[in-house]
Design a protein around this motif. Structure first.
Motif, PDB file in Angstrom:
ATOM      1  N   GLY A  66      -8.781 -13.883   6.722  1.00 17.37           N
ATOM      2  CA  GLY A  66      -8.257 -15.017   7.098  1.00 17.37           C
ATOM      3  C   GLY A  66      -9.400 -16.010   7.717  1.00 17.37           C
ATOM      4  N   GLY A  67     -10.446 -15.617   8.045  1.00 16.24           N
ATOM      5  CA  GLY A  67     -11.580 -16.648   8.352  1.00 16.24           C
ATOM      6  C   GLY A  67     -12.330 -15.752   9.534  1.00 16.24           C
ATOM      7  N   ALA A  68     -13.564 -16.538   9.648  1.00 15.99           N
ATOM      8  CA  ALA A  68     -14.775 -16.235  10.427  1.00 15.99           C
ATOM      9  C   ALA A  68     -14.959 -16.873  11.680  1.00 15.99           C
ATOM     10  N   THR A  69     -15.106 -16.362  13.023  1.00 16.22           N
ATOM     11  CA  THR A  69     -15.406 -17.435  13.790  1.00 16.22           C
ATOM     12  C   THR A  69     -16.747 -16.947  14.749  1.00 16.22           C
ATOM     13  N   GLY A  70     -17.596 -17.749  14.777  1.00 20.30           N
ATOM     14  CA  GLY A  70     -18.828 -17.570  15.293  1.00 20.30           C
ATOM     15  C   GLY A  70     -18.472 -17.711  16.867  1.00 20.30           C
ATOM     16  N   ARG A  71     -19.135 -16.983  17.975  1.00 18.61           N
ATOM     17  CA  ARG A  71     -18.953 -17.261  19.295  1.00 18.61           C
ATOM     18  C   ARG A  71     -20.402 -17.438  20.026  1.00 18.61           C
ATOM     19  N   THR A  72     -20.269 -17.959  21.251  1.00 19.00           N
ATOM     20  CA  THR A  72     -21.466 -18.036  22.083  1.00 19.00           C
ATOM     21  C   THR A  72     -21.903 -16.624  22.562  1.00 19.00           C
ATOM     22  N   GLU A  73     -23.017 -16.718  23.068  1.00 22.72           N
ATOM     23  CA  GLU A  73     -23.849 -15.399  23.517  1.00 22.72           C
ATOM     24  C   GLU A  73     -22.927 -15.081  24.933  1.00 22.72           C
ATOM     25  N   ALA A  74     -22.589 -16.004  25.647  1.00 19.95           N
ATOM     26  CA  ALA A  74     -21.661 -15.820  26.945  1.00 19.95           C
ATOM     27  C   ALA A  74     -20.309 -15.379  26.525  1.00 19.95           C
ATOM     28  N   GLU A  75     -19.855 -15.807  25.579  1.00 17.73           N
ATOM     29  CA  GLU A  75     -18.642 -15.298  24.999  1.00 17.73           C
ATOM     30  C   GLU A  75     -18.503 -13.842  24.401  1.00 17.73           C
ATOM     31  N   ILE A  76     -19.638 -13.712  23.764  1.00 19.55           N
ATOM     32  CA  ILE A  76     -19.691 -12.358  23.438  1.00 19.55           C
ATOM     33  C   ILE A  76     -19.961 -11.443  24.364  1.00 19.55           C
ATOM     34  N   ARG A  77     -20.750 -11.427  25.323  1.00 18.77           N
ATOM     35  CA  ARG A  77     -21.093 -10.746  26.663  1.00 18.77           C
ATOM     36  C   ARG A  77     -19.726 -10.473  27.433  1.00 18.77           C
ATOM     37  N   ALA A  78     -18.824 -11.553  27.475  1.00 15.71           N
ATOM     38  CA  ALA A  78     -17.443 -11.260  28.227  1.00 15.71           C
ATOM     39  C   ALA A  78     -16.747 -10.178  27.474  1.00 15.71           C
TER      40      ALA A  78
ATOM     41  N   VAL B 275     -22.779 -14.999  15.787  1.00 11.49           N
ATOM     42  CA  VAL B 275     -23.242 -16.096  16.686  1.00 11.49           C
ATOM     43  C   VAL B 275     -22.661 -17.536  16.065  1.00 11.49           C
ATOM     44  N   ALA B 276     -22.252 -18.344  16.921  1.00 11.93           N
ATOM     45  CA  ALA B 276     -22.171 -19.746  16.627  1.00 11.93           C
ATOM     46  C   ALA B 276     -23.479 -20.480  16.722  1.00 11.93           C
ATOM     47  N   THR B 277     -24.104 -21.013  15.940  1.00 14.10           N
ATOM     48  CA  THR B 277     -25.471 -21.366  15.898  1.00 14.10           C
ATOM     49  C   THR B 277     -25.599 -23.046  15.621  1.00 14.10           C
ATOM     50  N   ILE B 278     -26.145 -23.650  16.693  1.00 14.93           N
ATOM     51  CA  ILE B 278     -26.228 -25.007  16.619  1.00 14.93           C
ATOM     52  C   ILE B 278     -27.251 -25.310  15.551  1.00 14.93           C
ATOM     53  N   GLY B 279     -27.104 -26.420  14.613  1.00 13.31           N
ATOM     54  CA  GLY B 279     -27.664 -27.039  13.461  1.00 13.31           C
ATOM     55  C   GLY B 279     -27.595 -26.189  12.392  1.00 13.31           C
ATOM     56  N   ARG B 280     -26.545 -25.324  12.612  1.00 18.42           N
ATOM     57  CA  ARG B 280     -25.907 -24.438  11.190  1.00 18.42           C
ATOM     58  C   ARG B 280     -24.596 -24.680  10.875  1.00 18.42           C
ATOM     59  N   GLU B 281     -24.118 -25.933  11.194  1.00 15.18           N
ATOM     60  CA  GLU B 281     -22.537 -26.206  10.888  1.00 15.18           C
ATOM     61  C   GLU B 281     -22.403 -26.094   9.453  1.00 15.18           C
ATOM     62  N   GLN B 282     -23.297 -26.634   8.380  1.00 18.17           N
ATOM     63  CA  GLN B 282     -22.721 -26.416   7.073  1.00 18.17           C
ATOM     64  C   GLN B 282     -22.697 -25.053   6.729  1.00 18.17           C
ATOM     65  N   ALA B 283     -23.503 -24.022   7.197  1.00 15.67           N
ATOM     66  CA  ALA B 283     -23.710 -22.750   6.636  1.00 15.67           C
ATOM     67  C   ALA B 283     -22.484 -22.073   7.214  1.00 15.67           C
ATOM     68  N   GLU B 284     -22.174 -22.467   8.583  1.00 17.95           N
ATOM     69  CA  GLU B 284     -20.820 -21.864   9.149  1.00 17.95           C
ATOM     70  C   GLU B 284     -19.488 -22.073   8.540  1.00 17.95           C
TER      71      GLU B 284
END
Ligand SMILES: C[S@@+](CC[C@H](N)C(=O)[O-])C[C@H]1O[C@@H](n2cnc3c(N)ncnc32)[C@H](O)[C@@H]1O
Length: 252
Positions: free
Chosen positions: A195-207, A173-182
């Motif tokens: 090649g890289g990791a991409t967190g996504r929002t709950e709505a994007e994951i549900r889709a 999950v893409a988490t607000i306030g955790r930008e540095q960790a991400e």
């Protein structure tokens, strides 16, 4: 890297250094990886007990303890499992350790090319797509950048499946306030074969589930999906960085 997080022995110094860098910013990374693997095992066990006899494990990773075919076999000795991964090191280990005549096969392929993957003899000659299949996309879609069109790729998979099939998925999950960790996670995985990791929002994951119906308890934090020992997990609750869900294709 994942093998090291799970406590395995099939990893190199470079993998360990990358994970040590990751855990400096995300100390929960190792318990989350373990919770991810435990979810995969719970979901597979429950689907096998519910009568699913065919499993397609995409981005299966290095063989470890409690592999999908070992769990499935507890419920159904004749179930079939196709493991797929694009990593040549995984391919070498998996072919040596996992393949079993007639029941377990490994396919080295890129899941970004789902049509090709579904047409491979290892799939068409082994699985019957007119019957239900459980497709596992566990801790893999966050390694697919938006440019790789993960939504389109998963739709091709969903459309190829018969009613009664399942999609089993976990996603960061893409988490607000955790930008540095991400950023740190992105850095670590940018240097890896993924090649890289991409967190996504709950709505994007549900889709990703499209019109598949999420089974209870829905899309939840990974260790909250039908926990074996809820009373223990409550004490060790992990933050919601990894969501898990199981969706079922309904008849039209
Ligand atoms: C974190 S591991 C997950 C292993 C297993 N699914 C689990 O959750 O326990 C991710 C795996 O996905 C594989 N992978 C990443 N991108 C892929 C792609 N485009 N096609 C096939 N496999 C891929 C990697 O090689 C790695 O083995």
């Amino acid at each position: 890297m994942y093998d090291y997080m799970l406590g395995g022995k099939d990893n190199l110094g470079v993998d360990r250094a990358a994970i040590d860098q990751l855990t400096r910013h995300i100390p929960e990374a190792v318990p989350i990886a373990k919770a991810n693997r435990a979810f995969l095992q719970r979901a597979v066990r429950q689907l096998a007990a519910a009568g699913i006899r065919q499993f397609l494990d995409l981005g299966s990773g290095l063989p470890t303890q409690g592999n999908v075919h070992e769990i499935v076999r507890e419920a159904s000795p004749d179930a079939k499992v196709v493991y797929v991964d694009h990593d040549p090191v995984v391919a070498a280990h998996a072919r040596a350790l996992l393949e079993e005549e007639g029941r377990v096969v490994f396919l080295q392929a890129d899941l970004l090319r789902p049509t090709e993957l579904l047409a491979a003899p290892e799939v068409t000659g082994f699985l019957d797509l007119s019957e239900p299949v459980a497709v596992l996309l566990v801790s893999i879609l966050h390694f697919v950048q938006d440019a790789g069109d993960p939504a389109g790729m998963v739709k091709i998979l969903r459309d190829a499946l018969a009613p009664g099939s399942y999609l089993v998925l976990t996603h960061a999950v893409a988490t607000i306030g955790r930008e540095q960790a991400e950023e740190s996670a992105k850095d670590v995985y940018r240097g890896s074969s993924t090649g890289g990791a991409t967190g996504r929002t709950e709505a994007e994951i549900r889709a990703f589930f499209g019109d598949f119906e999420l089974v209870e308890p829905g899309l939840v934090q990974v260790s909250d999906w039908r926990p074996d020992h809820p009373e223990i997990l409550r004490d060790e609750a992990l933050p919601g960085y990894l969501l898990a869900g199981v969706g079922r294709k309904m008849a039209k």
